[in-house]
Scaffold this motif. Structure first.
Motif, mmCIF file in Angstrom:
data_model
loop_
_atom_site.group_PDB
_atom_site.id
_atom_site.type_symbol
_atom_site.label_atom_id
_atom_site.label_comp_id
_atom_site.label_asym_id
_atom_site.label_seq_id
_atom_site.Cartn_x
_atom_site.Cartn_y
_atom_site.Cartn_z
ATOM 1 N N ARG A 173 -1.986 5.461 -3.186
ATOM 2 C CA ARG A 173 -2.819 5.193 -2.015
ATOM 3 C C ARG A 173 -4.185 5.867 -2.154
ATOM 4 O O ARG A 173 -5.208 5.303 -1.769
ATOM 5 C CB ARG A 173 -2.096 5.667 -0.753
ATOM 6 C CG ARG A 173 -0.855 4.828 -0.445
ATOM 7 C CD ARG A 173 0.050 5.477 0.576
ATOM 8 N NE ARG A 173 -0.628 5.672 1.851
ATOM 9 C CZ ARG A 173 -0.119 6.394 2.844
ATOM 10 N NH1 ARG A 173 1.053 7.014 2.688
ATOM 11 N NH2 ARG A 173 -0.763 6.518 3.975
ATOM 12 N N LEU A 174 -4.193 7.086 -2.690
ATOM 13 C CA LEU A 174 -5.462 7.778 -2.912
ATOM 14 C C LEU A 174 -6.337 6.989 -3.875
ATOM 15 O O LEU A 174 -7.541 6.808 -3.642
ATOM 16 C CB LEU A 174 -5.195 9.189 -3.440
ATOM 17 C CG LEU A 174 -6.376 10.152 -3.529
ATOM 18 C CD1 LEU A 174 -5.872 11.595 -3.481
ATOM 19 C CD2 LEU A 174 -7.205 9.964 -4.790
ATOM 20 N N ARG A 175 -5.742 6.521 -4.955
ATOM 21 C CA ARG A 175 -6.498 5.744 -5.942
ATOM 22 C C ARG A 175 -7.054 4.465 -5.326
ATOM 23 O O ARG A 175 -8.210 4.095 -5.567
ATOM 24 C CB ARG A 175 -5.590 5.417 -7.126
ATOM 25 C CG ARG A 175 -6.165 4.459 -8.154
ATOM 26 C CD ARG A 175 -7.432 4.977 -8.795
ATOM 27 N NE ARG A 175 -7.224 6.217 -9.532
ATOM 28 C CZ ARG A 175 -8.202 6.942 -10.071
ATOM 29 N NH1 ARG A 175 -9.464 6.555 -9.938
ATOM 30 N NH2 ARG A 175 -7.939 8.046 -10.715
ATOM 31 N N GLU A 176 -6.272 3.793 -4.501
ATOM 32 C CA GLU A 176 -6.742 2.573 -3.843
ATOM 33 C C GLU A 176 -7.935 2.872 -2.937
ATOM 34 O O GLU A 176 -8.911 2.108 -2.894
ATOM 35 C CB GLU A 176 -5.602 1.944 -3.033
ATOM 36 C CG GLU A 176 -4.510 1.330 -3.902
ATOM 37 C CD GLU A 176 -3.316 0.887 -3.082
ATOM 38 O OE1 GLU A 176 -3.278 1.196 -1.866
ATOM 39 O OE2 GLU A 176 -2.416 0.238 -3.651
ATOM 40 N N LYS A 177 -7.863 3.976 -2.201
ATOM 41 C CA LYS A 177 -8.982 4.340 -1.325
ATOM 42 C C LYS A 177 -10.211 4.720 -2.138
ATOM 43 O O LYS A 177 -11.342 4.411 -1.749
ATOM 44 C CB LYS A 177 -8.569 5.490 -0.396
ATOM 45 C CG LYS A 177 -7.579 5.068 0.677
ATOM 46 C CD LYS A 177 -7.390 6.131 1.747
ATOM 47 C CE LYS A 177 -6.536 7.270 1.272
ATOM 48 N NZ LYS A 177 -6.231 8.226 2.369
ATOM 49 N N ALA A 178 -9.992 5.395 -3.261
ATOM 50 C CA ALA A 178 -11.121 5.770 -4.119
ATOM 51 C C ALA A 178 -11.814 4.528 -4.670
ATOM 52 O O ALA A 178 -13.056 4.451 -4.714
ATOM 53 C CB ALA A 178 -10.645 6.669 -5.250
ATOM 54 N N GLU A 179 -11.026 3.538 -5.078
ATOM 55 C CA GLU A 179 -11.604 2.297 -5.599
ATOM 56 C C GLU A 179 -12.361 1.556 -4.509
ATOM 57 O O GLU A 179 -13.459 1.030 -4.737
ATOM 58 C CB GLU A 179 -10.500 1.423 -6.187
ATOM 59 C CG GLU A 179 -9.892 2.000 -7.464
ATOM 60 C CD GLU A 179 -8.677 1.227 -7.933
ATOM 61 O OE1 GLU A 179 -8.218 0.326 -7.178
ATOM 62 O OE2 GLU A 179 -8.174 1.518 -9.043
ATOM 63 N N ALA A 180 -11.795 1.523 -3.303
ATOM 64 C CA ALA A 180 -12.450 0.840 -2.193
ATOM 65 C C ALA A 180 -13.748 1.533 -1.796
ATOM 66 O O ALA A 180 -14.692 0.878 -1.319
ATOM 67 C CB ALA A 180 -11.506 0.771 -0.988
#
Length: 254
Positions: free
Chosen positions: A57-64
């Protein structure tokens, strides 16, 4: 919900210069990670957690958010062998130290990890947040205080480091504690529409640890609050607030 307060903590850390390499220990889904990235725009953060789901989830938010090139996610159990985390100038641990099986070992490991002159910031909650008005709810006055008393008893038995004073342990590990301060948080629900959802999730988590300790009448009242579609749902209340405290220790490696 506490993003503003987290940002104020990162802004007031006694740093001699902006760090380029930061480690976020027990990062969860990244509340601290993103506050650090915003505060130190030249820095890269190694976000460490034992949960693969949290890191995803952290990685997804970082990408977004377009900052994924500045974040390295590291899945690791910090009670076991530590991964290679480089030599950071800042290590951040928010609401994670009390989960360590051997906190003294963790403090020593952080001391070894940090660059000379580097800073270790420990942020710990002073208990769980409170949401209901004092004495509430009306049909079961004092329910929240009894929930917290049962939760405190549970954590005293199962999470003994919760609420600890980390100052002496930091000193024993070789740090110089430069600052200790407690921040009082009070967020008015009339100004923050997400407080109801935050309160619902917080009390849902607490229910799992207090259910066996509460009398039947309290458990029934709590379940009425947690029934999202029910007439007594906490989501329907207009008198909520977030009331809590967080203590910050800023400690330097010589």
């Amino acid at each position: 919900m506490l993003a503003e307060h987290t940002a104020s903590i990162t802004a007031s850390l006694p740093l001699k210069s902006g760090p380029l390499h930061i480690v976020d220990l027990g990062c969860g889904t990244g509340a601290g990670t993103f506050a650090l990235l915003a505060r130190f725009p030249e820095a890269e953060v190694a976000a460490v957690d034992s949960s693969a789901d949290h890191l995803r989830r952290l990685r997804e938010k970082a990408e977004a958010s377009g900052v994924d090139d500045r974040v390295r996610t590291v899945q690791a159990d910090l009670d076991a062998a530590w991964p290679d985390l480089g030599t950071p100038e800042l290590v951040w641990a928010s609401a994670s130290m009390h989960h360590m099986a051997d906190p003294a070992r963790t403090l020593r490991k952080v001391h070894e990890l940090l660059a000379p002159g580097g800073l270790f910031a420990v942020v710990e909650p002073v208990g769980f947040p409170r949401f209901l008005p004092e004495g509430g709810p009306e049909e079961r006055p004092g329910l929240e205080e009894r929930i917290h008393a049962a939760s405190d008893q549970h954590h005293a038995e199962h999470v003994p480091h919760c609420g600890a004073d980390w100052g002496p342990g930091l000193t024993d590990a070789g740090f110089t504690v430069e600052e200790t301060r407690t921040i009082t948080v009070h967020l008015d629900g009339s100004r923050h529409e997400a407080i109801g959802r935050y309160a619902l999730r917080g009390l849902q988590r607490m229910r799992g640890t207090v259910a066996q300790a509460l009398p039947a009448e309290d458990l029934t009242a709590l379940d009425r609050l947690l029934a999202a579609d029910g007439p007594h749902s906490i989501l329907r209340r207009a008198d909520l607030a977030v009331r809590t405290e967080r203590t910050v220790w800023a400690a330097r490696r010589a």
